[in-house]
Write an enzyme that holds these catalytic residues in place. Structure first.
Site, PDB file in Angstrom:
ATOM      1  N   ASP B 381       0.874  -1.159   0.000  1.00  0.00           N
ATOM      2  CA  ASP B 381       0.000   0.000   0.000  1.00  0.00           C
ATOM      3  C   ASP B 381       0.917   1.216   0.000  1.00  0.00           C
ATOM      4  OD1 ASP B 381      -2.327   1.518   0.398  1.00  0.00           O
ATOM      5  OD2 ASP B 381      -1.861   1.659   2.519  1.00  0.00           O
ATOM      6  N   LYS B 382       0.403   2.356  -0.369  1.00  0.00           N
ATOM      7  CA  LYS B 382       1.287   3.512  -0.388  1.00  0.00           C
ATOM      8  C   LYS B 382       1.141   4.336   0.881  1.00  0.00           C
ATOM      9  CE  LYS B 382       0.184   7.239  -2.478  1.00  0.00           C
ATOM     10  NZ  LYS B 382       0.351   8.273  -1.480  1.00  0.00           N
ATOM     11  N   THR B 383      -0.040   4.935   0.992  1.00  0.00           N
ATOM     12  CA  THR B 383      -0.216   5.911   2.052  1.00  0.00           C
ATOM     13  C   THR B 383      -0.097   5.239   3.406  1.00  0.00           C
ATOM     14  OG1 THR B 383      -1.882   6.680   0.556  1.00  0.00           O
ATOM     15  CG2 THR B 383      -1.631   7.879   2.602  1.00  0.00           C
ATOM     16  N   ARG B 727      -5.836   3.882  -7.728  1.00  0.00           N
ATOM     17  CA  ARG B 727      -7.294   3.920  -7.672  1.00  0.00           C
ATOM     18  C   ARG B 727      -7.893   2.519  -7.626  1.00  0.00           C
ATOM     19  NH1 ARG B 727      -9.372   7.574  -6.063  1.00  0.00           N
ATOM     20  NH2 ARG B 727      -8.779   9.713  -6.426  1.00  0.00           N
TER      21      ARG B 727
END
Lengths: 347, 1111
Positions: B381-383, B727
């Protein structure tokens, strides 16, 4: 092998351990997997000298073992075939099961001086005392104490005779060896001491001195020897020896001990009763007179094996030395790591 | 399929009869025992042990006491059953807590307080501010007169910003009293897990004004587990409840995970089982033949003439039981034990403690540590995972003046501060744009401070920065904004918001200054979408330079611009804008067109630079792990630009010259298909080039690609080392994991938010970051760590060691069982193939339990390489990934070794103890001692680092063997009474032992030395280098330059892209002999094909297809 002790690098641990926090894991060398460790590597020097040392130990040991074995004097006489009268040899089984007299005379010559004690063994070949049906067919508790006389469930099919428990029960006891030997040297009887041939521990703890043979060999089939019902089992040393089952199909069991020295050239006459049936399964019977050494009876195996292993180790040490000299390799050369090489010339 | 929900009507909704009870438990009280037993017995090993245990009850065939199998078996089952029960009980408790939460509902116009689990479909639920939404609701009313409310959806999709939700148009203006008595019907789809879509219709019944159907979208819903924020109250009708909610549907049941190693061990067990069956059949037939030919002549055995029907089976079954120890029951116990310890090591590791919060790592799943060492793909995941999830305004350039260049923080730049106090026009305007050109909602906190709620983290950062620079955005009241500058309050009226779209890449607001009535256009956006519209004559060169400079530092830039509008111009434009806004066809495009009419002749004020702070050590961690041959995919719900931006700054992908980004997009099937084809083509052609190619795909395209072009997409997934998926929804994340898994890759998913939960559960290994976005991910995960950078330690240190240790332990367990089993088999040939056991019951049982298990358990603290060496040469992980240390060929080595040792022990024993010494008990003990001696030396030889514990256990165990046997030999009733004393007093015994050790270990030692020196594996080389203190440690071919700040010149990833193969499997490593593994003994020179067929990817394009199971 060279070794260096890893120094633990607990720098980060120390600083964090200083701060108190309940969630923080406890710091110890074990939990951080940082126990000081000896990390040996196989350097040529260590490996070659290990092999050399092993060969240096093994070769003399082999020589000593071989000498010990050579010191043992052994007289082996196979009599199963010769003790059947020539006419009966076509059907040996019928002879041995019949009622004909089975006495047989053998003459042995001592070729080398034998020091006492000289052990008298009988050797059976192709006799499977380790067969599963056989080896389990005994009742240890019955042998130990008259209280457990009725514990015969393991003894089938030699468990009872007409509803009465057989003591000692089971196939092992039932098939007790019953050849007997009478020895004489130069026509004077040679005493064979039949006391003390069984293990002391067996006499004292495994075979009860209040257990007397009962109903033995009273079944439909007669197996081997009969036992004197008036002598307790602990004194029936032939039985005790026989009941120590052998693990191999060829085995020797102690018959007795001669407690005088035998000189070179002595002739020994053996009068034997050839009773035991090994003919139906073509087993051999041998009479063995043997002295012992610190290693036991005559057995060259250990000596030869030691010499072989020692020799191989020496050869390996030699081979590794040559390899080291001819084609030395630097240990831990980073250029052997493929990812340090140019990918173009990867191989 | 549709379902109809009748608002406030119990009767009509009854048929749906679904209350809001949430249940995550696996068992109930009643089905626990059968279900659990069934699950346990679905493992082959357990079935096998049960069968053996049952067979042992038959005394005719059993060689040993049945208790020796039943005891451990019951113990093992009890342990794992109670563990399951415990876990399930905790799930039950947490469900219960959620179910019994009190909520307000309205029934027949009366507010009632009920438990959350009692909510029925059709009930009207009341929520207050900060309440958690108990089930999926359709909004009916809020405290806001315009029917707006704000929700935080972090638990659902991981996005922390507030989302606006509005009531359906039909409900606008209904007053509170009526709301309570509202009746109507909702036509909604059957429950699904799509949290982005809700296509339903609503019709209110009279007396409510219009009888028209009103369409509903996701905008009108409040979904379970969201939080109501900044809204006094809201009410809605429940449409989905319990496990049928969007969240409930997307919550998959966590399958118990099985490591690749476990699977391999199972496979090997199966092979051994087959071998065992063959042995049993051969021996069984031989035994029966021998019985019929020879044993009939052996009168002393008294074989009966007539035998029961099962007679033929007795001998094979005996052998089956005799050989049953081939599969050691101890392996399961010892594996469970050491796995528990691996997990503990992870939890104990002080280097994996988050210094800030003091949270240690936690291993929820203790069974899969080995898999960590075999990871091939990491999906992250990024955030919050890669980044700190904190955007910070760092620098700016206003009117050609750079601020914040000296100290890296514009907020502390004295020049800027003095410019503000002196009231420089440009600076003030710049700050005004920062403060109001956005959609941020200021919220007054309890302590009177202002908290900003923003959809975009960038906007929030800008507003906060403006506030720090004395331009405080105080409040928003309908369309009026209040700004406080140096004590004076300025009010603006927002006239229009020209929203941000990804095409326009800019957003603007039109405001009217309430003081002087001037109408101003404020714009901000990406440089390429602002600079072209600069007013004629303005020099944009400095701006471009600033943008480039900032981008090189990895900062996110925005250009701010400003224009004063004439009133008529605005009015004229406003009409057009309204018109465009109400167009039904191509609305977005029309609006964009209109907007552009206004956004021109902009006066460029300057550039802002925002840092999305990466977590400490993220770039190095990714770099090291990529070096270790692990492929990274980034799955984020975020926008494409942001994702790429982050990917660039954390070494995920390389900037232009070296790296190449391939975009897959498109709204329709054809677009996506074309795009996919093109990317695939590029991928195929560039596989040979030393280029860092990554593909970028967005959620929409992904859905189409996976649905219609799965095969192509799978191929792409295999070809690509790096991918960025933006997204994407939680279930798409899980779907991607599943695609990779279906290609037989080991996947690790790492994330921190509720939106990552499914992915985490789906992946072979789920890692949660116990971060800001709550603990859901950490709870669902197998491992939770405090920071992303701990991942490298988790994989390279803990994963690798676990793999190595288990590889040794499992193979060794088989080795020792096979050793004793082979001896039994050999013995059967000299015991009339009757199935006699050479060893007594006590020895057989103690062999696995005491004599051989302790030394090997201590192998859990063995380390083949130091942690530093592994970190310096992460490539060594390849041995674990490719399963070099536990596979059929290494296993064959161990198999051969046990056969060799069995021959050595057996031959030496029967010859040394021939003739008068061939007593059964003695011979058995001699052979057993031989095995014990050999196994002690084997463990010693395979140990890489000896600590005190190892010495204690290996040599102590040997002593223990004699002590235990002396004890047994002292019991008169035991079968081996006095045996051990007799043996130990014979010189012959010791001579035999030395011979066995010499003959057994000599060749193995020689072979090991030969391999170690002349055919060393990479592990051996590193060992040698590390221990001779060779030059390798200072070689420094990996420049681990800690990036403390982003100010350093970002060298374009020269490290990662140092020329190497693009395939996930390093070719050079493949080329060394597979037999150069650490623990193998066996024929050398097995050809390489074995491994090459295992390697997933040869660089030829035909390589990938055979790896896809669904091809």
């Amino acid at each position: 092998m060279s070794s260096n002790t890893a120094s633990s690098s607990g720098g980060s641990g120390d600083s964090s351990a200083a701060r108190k926090n309940s969630k923080r894991p406890k710091y110890s060398k074990f939990t951080q997997q940082e126990l000081p460790a000896c990390k040996p590597i196989l350097t040529p020097g260590w490996v070659i000298s290990t092999f050399l040392i092993v060969s240096v130990i093994f070769i003399p040991l082999g020589v000593i073992s071989l000498f010990a074995s050579q010191d043992v004097v052994e007289i082996v006489d196979r009599y199963d075939n010769d003790c059947i009268p020539a006419p009966a040899r076509t059907n040996k089984v019928a002879f041995i099961q019949g009622d004909a007299p089975k006495a047989c005379n053998r003459t042995l010559t001592v070729t080398k001086r034998m020091k006492q004690p000289i052990y008298v063994y009988y050797q059976l070949d192709n006799f499977y005392q380790n067969h599963r049906r056989y080896v389990k067919s005994r009742s240890d508790s019955q042998l130990r104490s008259p209280k457990f006389e009725n514990q015969i469930s393991a003894c089938k099919p030699e468990d009872d005779a007409g509803g009465q428990p057989i003591v000692p029960c089971g196939l092992i006891a039932w098939s007790l060896f019953n050849d007997t030997y009478t020895l004489s040297r130069n026509n004077t009887p040679l005493a064979v001491n039949k006391k003390g041939i069984a293990w002391k521990s067996d006499k004292e703890h495994k075979f009860g001195n209040k257990v007397f043979p009962k109903n033995f060999q009273k079944g439909n089939l007669t197996g081997g020897a009969t036992l004197n019902p008036d002598i307790p089992l602990s004194e029936q040393e032939d039985l005790i020896v026989w009941m120590r089952t052998a693990a191999l199909p060829t085995f020797r069991k102690l018959y007795g001990k001669i407690e005088t020295d035998l000189e070179n050239g002595d002739t020994i006459q053996v009068t034997l009763q050839n009773n035991y049936n090994t003919y139906s399964f073509s087993g051999k019977k041998k009479l063995v007179l043997s002295t012992t050494s610190w290693l036991g009876g005559k057995n060259d195996f250990l000596g030869i094996a030691y010499l072989t292993v020692g020799g191989i180790c020496f050869f390996l040490a030699l081979a590794f030395t040559i390899m080291y000299l001819v084609k030395p390799r630097r240990l831990g050369d980073p250029s052997y790591l493929s990812w340090n090489r140019n990918p173009g010339g990867g191989r | 399929m549709k379902r109809f929900v009748y608002i406030n009507d119990d009767e009509a909704s009854k048929e749906l009869s679904c209350d809001n009870r949430i249940s995550n438990t696996k068992y109930t009280l009643w089905n626990f025992l059968p279900k659990n037993l069934w699950e346990q017995f679905s493992r082959f090993m357990n079935q096998y042990f049960l069968l053996i245990a049952c067979l042992q009850l038959w005394s005719l065939i059993t060689p040993v006491n049945p208790a020796s199998t039943w005891g451990p078996l019951i113990f093992i089952f009890a342990v794992s059953a109670s563990k399951e029960a415990w876990d399930d009980y905790h799930r039950f408790l947490s469900d219960k807590k959620a179910n019994e939460k009190e909520v307000w509902i309205v029934k027949q116009g009366i507010k009632k307080h009920i438990q959350a689990q009692e909510i029925q479909v059709g009930n009207i639920v009341w929520l207050r501010e900060n309440d958690e939404v108990p089930c999926d609701l359709v909004l009916l009313g809020t405290s806001d007169p315009q029917g707006v409310c704000y929700v935080e959806t972090a638990a659902l999709d991981g996005e922390t910003d507030l989302k606006t939700r509005v009531i359906p148009s039909a409900c606008v203006g209904i007053d509170l009293e009526l709301l309570h008595r509202m009746k109507g019907v909702l036509e909604c789809p059957v429950p699904d897990k799509d949290i982005r879509r809700f296509d339903a219709n609503m019709r209110l019944f009279p007396p409510f004004i219009d009888n028209d159907v009103c369409s509903l979208t996701i905008k009108n819903t409040l979904l379970q587990s969201c939080y109501l924020r900044n809204t006094e109250w809201a009410c809605g009708v429940s449409v989905y409840t319990g496990n049928q909610t969007k969240l409930g549907m997307s919550r998959g049941i966590a399958e118990p995970k099985l490591t690749a190693m476990d699977a391999m061990i199972d496979k090997l067990t199966g092979a051994i089982f087959v071998f065992q069956i063959v042995v049993v059949m051969v021996l069984g037939v031989a035994g029966n033949v021998w019985k019929d030919t020879e044993a009939r002549k052996q009168w002393y055995v008294q074989y009966p003439e007539k035998a029961p029907w099962y007679e033929l089976l007795v001998i094979p079954l005996r052998f089956e039981l005799l050989c049953s120890i081939m599969i050691p029951i101890s392996i399961k116990v010892s594996l469970d034990l050491v796995k528990g310890l691996y997990a503990k090591f992870i939890e104990w590791d002080v280097e994996m403690v988050d210094q800030e919060t003091g949270t240690a790592s936690y291993a929820a799943n203790t069974a899969i540590s080995e898999d960590l060492g075999q990871v091939e793909y990491i999906l992250t995941d990024k955030t919050g995972t890669l980044t700190d999830n904190k955007m910070i305004f760092r620098r700016c350039c206003i009117g050609g003046t750079f601020y914040g260049n000296e100290n890296g923080d514009a907020l502390k730049d004295a020049h800027l501060l003095s410019a503000i106090t002196s009231g420089s026009t440009d600076v003030i305007r710049f700050l005004t744009v920062m403060a109001i050109c956005n959609t941020v909602i200021p919220v007054r906190g309890k302590a009177g401070d202002i908290v900003y709620k923003a959809q975009s983290q960038d906007e929030e950062a800008l507003v906060i920065a403006a506030a720090r620079l004395h331009m405080v955005f105080v409040g928003k009241n309908a369309n009026f904004l209040e700004i406080r500058l140096n004590g004076s309050t300025i009010r603006y009226e927002v006239l229009e918001i020209l929203e941000f779209t990804s095409d326009r890449k800019r957003m603007s607001v039109v405001v009217k200054d309430c003081q002087d009535g001037k109408i101003i256009l404020l714009s901000k956006g990406a440089d390429e979408s602002i600079l072209p519209y600069a007013c004629a004559g303005q020099q944009t060169r400095t701006i471009t330079e600033a943008v480039e400079h900032y981008a090189q530092l990895g900062l996110r830039t925005l250009c701010l611009a400003w224009r004063e509008l004439e009133e008529d111009e605005y009015l004229e434009w406003s009409v057009k804008f309204k018109e465009a806004s109400s167009v039904l066809v191509d609305r977005e495009w029309r609006i964009a067109e209109v907007c552009q009419k206004l956004e021109h002749d902009l006066y460029i004020l300057g550039v802002t630079a925002i840092e999305d702070r990466l977590q400490d050590g993220v770039p190095e961690t990714i770099e090291i792990l990529r070096k270790a041959g692990i492929n990274f995919w980034m799955l984020t719900g975020d926008k494409q630009n942001t994702a790429i931006q982050i990917a660039l700054s954390c070494n995920f992908i390389s900037p232009e010259p070296k790296g190449q980004l391939l975009l897959i997009d498109g709204k329709t099937e054809e677009d996506v298909s074309r795009s996919l084809e093109r990317v695939l083509l590029t991928m195929r052609t560039t596989t040979s080039e030393p280029k860092d190619v990554a593909f970028v795909i967005d959620g929409w395209a992904l859905e189409i690609a996976v649905k219609h072009y799965r095969k192509d997409f799978v191929e792409l997934a295999i070809l690509s080392r790096t991918a960025i998926c933006c997204r994407v929804t939680p279930s798409q994340k899980a779907q991607l994991v599943e695609i990779l898994k279906s290609c037989d890759y080991r996947t690790l998913a790492i994330g921190d938010g509720g939106n990552d939960v499914r992915m985490i559960q789906q992946a072979d290994i789920g890692v949660g970051i116990s971060g800001r976005e709550g603990l859901q991910a950490a709870r669902a995960a197998d491992y939770s760590i405090g920071r992303f950078r701990f991942l490298k330690r988790l994989i390279l240190v803990h994963g690798r060691y676990s793999y190595n240790r288990t590889a040794f332990l499992s193979q060794y367990s088989f080795y020792k069982s096979l050793l004793i089993c082979f001896i039994q088999i050999f013995f059967s040939f000299i015991s009339g193939v009757s199935g006699t056991s050479l060893f007594n019951s006590v020895s057989l049982m103690a062999y696995n339990v005491f004599y051989t298990s302790v030394p090997v358990l201590v192998s859990v603290i063995d380390k083949d390489l130091s942690e530093a060496s592994v970190m310096q040469h992460p490539q060594i992980l390849f041995y674990c990934q490719a399963g070099r240390l536990l596979n059929p060929s290494t296993f064959a080595g161990w198999f051969g070794r046990s056969l060799f040792h069995a021959i050595v022990v057996f031959v030496i024993t029967i010859h040394a103890y021939a003739n008068e010494k061939s007593e059964m008990e003695e011979l058995g003990m001699v052979a057993l001692s031989g095995c014990i001696w050999l196994q002690a030396f084997v463990v010693a030889q395979e140990t890489n680092s000896f600590t005190v514990l190892q010495h204690l256990s290996i040599w102590g165990n040997l002593v223990g063997f004699y002590v235990i046997n002396f004890l047994f030999s002292a019991i008169p009733s035991s079968g081996m009474y006095t045996i051990m004393f007799r043996l130990c007093s014979q010189p012959c015994y010791w001579i035999t032992m030395f011979l066995i050790v010499g003959a057994g270990m000599g060749p193995i030692f020689a072979l090991k030395y030969y391999r170690y020196t002349y055919r060393p594996s990479k592990i051996n080389i590193l060992q040698q280098a590390e221990r001779t203190g060779g030059p390798i440690l200072t070689l420094g071919n990996i420049e681990t330059q800690p990036r403390t700040t982003l100010e350093e010149e970002v060298s374009p990833l020269s490290i990662i892209t140092q020329p190497k193969n693009r395939s996930p499997v390093y070719e050079p490593l493949l080329s060394d002999s597979p037999n150069a593994t650490r623990r193998s003994f066996g024929p050398t020179g097995t050809p390489l094909e074995f491994f090459q067929s295992q390697s997933r990817l040869s660089s030829s394009s035909s390589g990938y297809s055979r790896n896809c199971k669904d091809n």
